[in-house]
Design a protein around this motif. Structure first.
Motif, PDB file in Angstrom:
ATOM      1  N   LEU A  10       0.862  -1.194   0.000  1.00  0.00           N
ATOM      2  CA  LEU A  10       0.000   0.000   0.000  1.00  0.00           C
ATOM      3  C   LEU A  10       0.895   1.239   0.000  1.00  0.00           C
ATOM      4  O   LEU A  10       1.725   1.419   0.908  1.00  0.00           O
ATOM      5  CB  LEU A  10      -0.916   0.026   1.223  1.00  0.00           C
ATOM      6  CG  LEU A  10      -1.815   1.278   1.284  1.00  0.00           C
ATOM      7  CD1 LEU A  10      -2.846   1.287   0.138  1.00  0.00           C
ATOM      8  CD2 LEU A  10      -2.540   1.393   2.622  1.00  0.00           C
ATOM      9  N   ASP A  36      -1.688  -0.995  -4.223  1.00  0.00           N
ATOM     10  CA  ASP A  36      -2.766  -0.006  -4.045  1.00  0.00           C
ATOM     11  C   ASP A  36      -2.127   1.325  -3.670  1.00  0.00           C
ATOM     12  O   ASP A  36      -1.061   1.354  -3.049  1.00  0.00           O
ATOM     13  CB  ASP A  36      -3.715  -0.422  -2.914  1.00  0.00           C
ATOM     14  CG  ASP A  36      -4.509  -1.656  -3.270  1.00  0.00           C
ATOM     15  OD1 ASP A  36      -3.947  -2.757  -3.157  1.00  0.00           O
ATOM     16  OD2 ASP A  36      -5.682  -1.505  -3.675  1.00  0.00           O
ATOM     17  N   VAL A 181      -4.127   0.158  -8.164  1.00  0.00           N
ATOM     18  CA  VAL A 181      -5.493   0.558  -7.817  1.00  0.00           C
ATOM     19  C   VAL A 181      -5.433   1.778  -6.913  1.00  0.00           C
ATOM     20  O   VAL A 181      -4.812   1.748  -5.849  1.00  0.00           O
ATOM     21  CB  VAL A 181      -6.239  -0.594  -7.098  1.00  0.00           C
ATOM     22  CG1 VAL A 181      -7.661  -0.164  -6.719  1.00  0.00           C
ATOM     23  CG2 VAL A 181      -6.253  -1.832  -7.971  1.00  0.00           C
ATOM     24  N   HIS A 183      -7.111   4.680  -4.511  1.00  0.00           N
ATOM     25  CA  HIS A 183      -8.250   4.912  -3.623  1.00  0.00           C
ATOM     26  C   HIS A 183      -8.255   6.384  -3.241  1.00  0.00           C
ATOM     27  O   HIS A 183      -7.230   6.901  -2.774  1.00  0.00           O
ATOM     28  CB  HIS A 183      -8.135   4.071  -2.347  1.00  0.00           C
ATOM     29  CG  HIS A 183      -7.957   2.608  -2.620  1.00  0.00           C
ATOM     30  ND1 HIS A 183      -9.011   1.717  -2.612  1.00  0.00           N
ATOM     31  CD2 HIS A 183      -6.854   1.878  -2.934  1.00  0.00           C
ATOM     32  CE1 HIS A 183      -8.565   0.501  -2.886  1.00  0.00           C
ATOM     33  NE2 HIS A 183      -7.254   0.582  -3.097  1.00  0.00           N
ATOM     34  N   LEU A 210      -7.733  -0.358   4.524  1.00  0.00           N
ATOM     35  CA  LEU A 210      -6.824  -0.889   3.504  1.00  0.00           C
ATOM     36  C   LEU A 210      -5.664  -1.572   4.215  1.00  0.00           C
ATOM     37  O   LEU A 210      -4.868  -0.916   4.899  1.00  0.00           O
ATOM     38  CB  LEU A 210      -6.311   0.242   2.608  1.00  0.00           C
ATOM     39  CG  LEU A 210      -7.389   1.038   1.846  1.00  0.00           C
ATOM     40  CD1 LEU A 210      -6.784   2.284   1.202  1.00  0.00           C
ATOM     41  CD2 LEU A 210      -8.040   0.158   0.779  1.00  0.00           C
TER      42      LEU A 210
END
Ligand code: FAD
Length: 512
Positions: A10, A36, A181, A183, A210
Motif C-alpha cells: 500500500l 494499491d 489501484v 483509492h 486498507l
C-alpha cells in the motif's frame, strides 16, 4: 519456516513520491504483487518540485516511458545546470554545469591543468568555457548528444524542468495502466499489529480499511505512517540549513525558456526561477527567523519577470531526515523521509534512489533486520552527502550584508564537509565517495564558484610543458565553442521535437 513473499503493497500518498513508487514498482514487479495507492484530494500535494538532475533520465527509461512523450505531457524543458547569482558575493555569478570540464590533457584531472595555465588574465579563458553544458546554457543552445552530430563530445548530461502536477498525473496514467489501484480518501487512523507493532492497515474517514504486508509512506512532510504511527524520530539539520519556509508562485513566460535553473541568493535565503514550456516557476526559500511571509511574498512578486499566474503557495519545513528511512514494514519516500532544500534539485532524485535501493533489498514478510539496516545506512549516507553539498553553498561566501549570511559563513560545518574543503584548498583534489551523487565536476564548480581555490595545483601537471598545456586547452575550448554554435537554440530544439500542446482546461487551474 521461510517467510511468505510480500503480496500486497500500500502506497500512502499520491504526490511525486507516491506515483513514482507506483510507476516503478508496477513496471518492475509485474503482476506479482498487488499495489494499491491511497491519496486525498482534500489534503492535496505540495505541488512544487520542478527541477531535476540527470539521473531522472534513467528513471524514465526504467519505467519504459518515451522521453519526448514525457516532455510533451509535462510541459518540460531541458536543464543543463544551475546559474548561481549573488551567492559568493553580491554581483558575482557562476554556473554549476552537469557536464564535466574538458577532455584529458595528462594524468592529472583536467581542472588542475586549467589552474596551472590560468594566469588570471584570461590566457586560457574561464573554467566554464571547457564545459559543453555550460557553454550551451550561456548561449541558450541545446541538443541531445545523439542529435549533436557535429559535437566531438560523446556526452552532455541533461535533466528536465517539468510541471510537478502534470508529472504526477503522467505517472498515475502509467501506473493505473499496469494495474495499480487508486483509492480516493483521507486516512484517519493507522492500525498496528499487536505484539510487534508493525502496521496492519490504514482506515479512511468513511470507514474503509486498507490492509497490506508492506507500506510505503509517501504522505509528505507529515509522515503519517513513519512518524505519526511508528514514531521513528527526525534528525533536525536546521542549525546548518536555517531556511524553513518557501513561497512559490508561477508567472507567465516571457522570452525563450533558458536551458537552466536560476538561483539567486537574497537577504534571507534564495529565489529560484524554473522555465517550463507553458510558464515560469518561481519561489523564495527563506528563514522565518529573518523574514516574514508577507515580506517574502512581496520580494518574490517584485522579481517575477511575467504576469503572476496563480496565488502564492506557502510551505513550511524542517530540514533534516527521518532517523530510519525504513522502520518495521514501512518504508518512507519523498518528503516523508526527510527534506533538504531544493538548491540542487535533489529531492526527486532521493525518491528515485530510495526506490532503486529498495529493489536491492526487497523484503519478504520476515522483513530481515539486516536488509533494513543496510538500506537505512545507504540512505543516511546519501542524505548526508547531499546535505554537505548544500551547506557548502551557504558557508563558502563573503556575504556579510544580512544576519543570515553572517550566521552561515561563520558557523561550524560537519567534519565531512570541512575535510572536503581542506583537501581542495591544499592541492585542488576532490575526495569522492563511491556512489556519491555529486561528481568531482560539481564540487569543483561550486567550490571555485564560491571562492574556494587551491593553494597549489597537482604536481603531476608539471609533467606536461606549460606551452603544450596552453595549446591543448585552447584547442579544447575552441572545439567546444564551435560545436555548441552548431546546436539549435533550446527553444527551436523543443519546438521541432517535443513541443507540448496547450493545456486542457483541467490542467490550467491554479497550480504551482
Ligand atoms: P506531497 O506532494 O506532499 O504528497 C503527499 C501525498 O500524501 C498527497 O497525495 C496527499 O494527498 C497524501 N496524504 C497526506 N496525508 C494524507 C491523509 N491523511 N490521507 C490520505 N492521503 C494523504 N524537489 C526536486 O527534486 N526539485 C525541486 O526543484 C524541488 N523544489 C521544491 C521546492 C520546495 C519549496 C519544496 C518544499 C520542495 C521541493 N522539492 C523539489 C521537493 C519535491 O517537491 C518533493 O520531493 C516531491 O514533490 C515529493 O513530494 P511527496 O510526494 O513526498 O509529498
Amino acid at each position: 519456516m521461510t517467510p511468505a513473499p510480500v503480496q500486497r503493497i500500500l502506497i500512502v500518498g499520491g504526490g511525486t513520491a507516491g506515483w513514482m513508487a507506483a510507476a516503478a514498482l508496477s513496471h518492475l514487479l509485474g503482476g506479482a504483487v498487488r499495489i494499491d495507492l491511497v491519496e486525498s484530494e482534500a489534503v492535496g500535494t505540495v505541488g512544487v518540485g520542478e527541477a531535476t538532475i540527470p539521473p531522472i533520465k534513467l528513471f524514465n527509461q526504467l519505467i519504459g516511458v518515451d522521453e519526448n512523450t514525457f516532455i510533451r505531457e509535462t510541459q518540460a524543458t531541458f536543464k543543463l545546470g544551475i546559474a548561481f547569482q549573488d551567492w559568493f558575493r553580491q554581483g558575482h555569478g557562476y554556473f554549476h554545469p552537469f557536464s564535466p570540464y574538458g577532455t584529458p590533457v595528462g594524468v592529472a584531472a583536467f581542472h588542475q591543468y586549467w589552474l596551472r595555465a590560468n594566469d588570471g588574465r584570461g590566457a586560457v579563458g574561464a573554467l566554464g568555457d571547457y564545459s559543453p553544458g555550460e557553454v550551451a546554457a550561456r548561449l541558450g543552445r541545446f541538443a541531445r548528444p545523439a542529435d549533436a552530430t557535429h559535437s566531438p563530445f560523446a556526452r552532455m548530461p541533461y535533466a528536465f524542468h517539468f510541471d510537478a502536477g502534470l508529472y504526477a498525473r503522467f505517472l498515475r496514467r502509467q501506473s493505473e495502466a499496469r494495474g495499480v489501484v487508486r483509492h480516493e480518501g483521507q486516512i484517519s487512523d493507522v492500525q498496528l499489529r499487536e505484539g510487534d507493532g508493525f502496521i496492519r492497515a490504514v482506515r479512511l474517514e468513511d470507514g474503509r480499511e486498507l490492509a497490506a504486508d508492506f507500506f510505503i509512506d509517501c504522505s509528505g512532510f507529515r509522515g503519517l505512517l513513519i512518524e505519526g504511527a511508528l514514531k521513528t524520530g527526525y534528525e533536525d539539520w536546521s542549525h546548518w540549513l536555517p531556511a524553513d519556509r518557501a513561497v512559490a508562485m508561477p508567472c507567465g513566460r516571457v522570452g525563450p525558456p533558458a536551458p537552466y535553473t536560476q538561483s539567486t541568493a537574497l537577504a534571507a535565503g534564495w529565489r529560484w526561477r524554473i522555465p517550463l514550456q507553458h510558464r515560469t516557476g518561481n519561489g523564495y526559500v527563506y528563514s522565518s527567523a529573518f523574514l516574514s511571509d508577507d515580506e517574502a511574498e512581496a520580494t518574490l512578486r517584485t522579481a517575477l519577470d511575467g504576469p503572476a499566474a496563480g496565488e502564492p503557495n506557502f510551505l513550511r519545513f524542517t530540514t533534516g531526515r527521518r532517523r530510519k528511512t525504513w522502520n518495521k514494514n514501512c518504508l518512507s519516500l519523498g518528503l516523508a523521509s526527510g527534506f533538504v532544500e531544493p538548491l540542487e534539485s535533489t529531492s526527486i532524485h532521493l525518491i528515485q534512489s530510495g526506490l532503486s535501493k529498495l529493489l536491492l533489498s526487497f523484503p519478504d514478510t520476515g522483513f530481515a533486520p539486516a536488509d533494513i539496516e543496510n538500506y537505512n545506512r545507504m540512505m543516511q549516507a546519501e542524505f548526508e552527502r547531499v546535505r554537505d553539498f548544500i551547506i557548502l553553498h551557504y558557508h563558502a561566501t563573503e556575504r556579510d550584508d544580512a544576519p543570515l549570511w553572517r550566521q552561515v559563513r561563520t558557523m561550524a560545518v560537519p567534519d565531512s564537509l570541512t575535510r572536503k574543503i581542506e583537501l581542495f584548498r591544499s592541492r585542488g583534489r576532490v575526495f569522492h565517495y563511491e556512489d556519491e551523487l555529486f561528481q568531482e565536476a560539481s564540487w569543483i564548480a561550486v567550490l571555485m564558484g564560491q571562492g574556494v581555490f587551491p593553494a597549489r595545483c597537482d604536481p603531476l601537471t608539471e609533467i606536461v610543458p606549460q606551452d603544450q598545456v596552453r595549446h591543448r586547452l585552447n584547442e579544447i575550448r575552441l572545439a567546444i565553442r564551435r560545436a555548441v554554435e552548431q546546436m539549435p537554440t533550446h527553444e527551436n530544439y523543443i519546438s521541432s521535437r517535443c513541443a507540448a500542446g496547450p493545456l486542457a482546461n483541467a490542467d490550467a487551474g491554479n497550480r504551482v
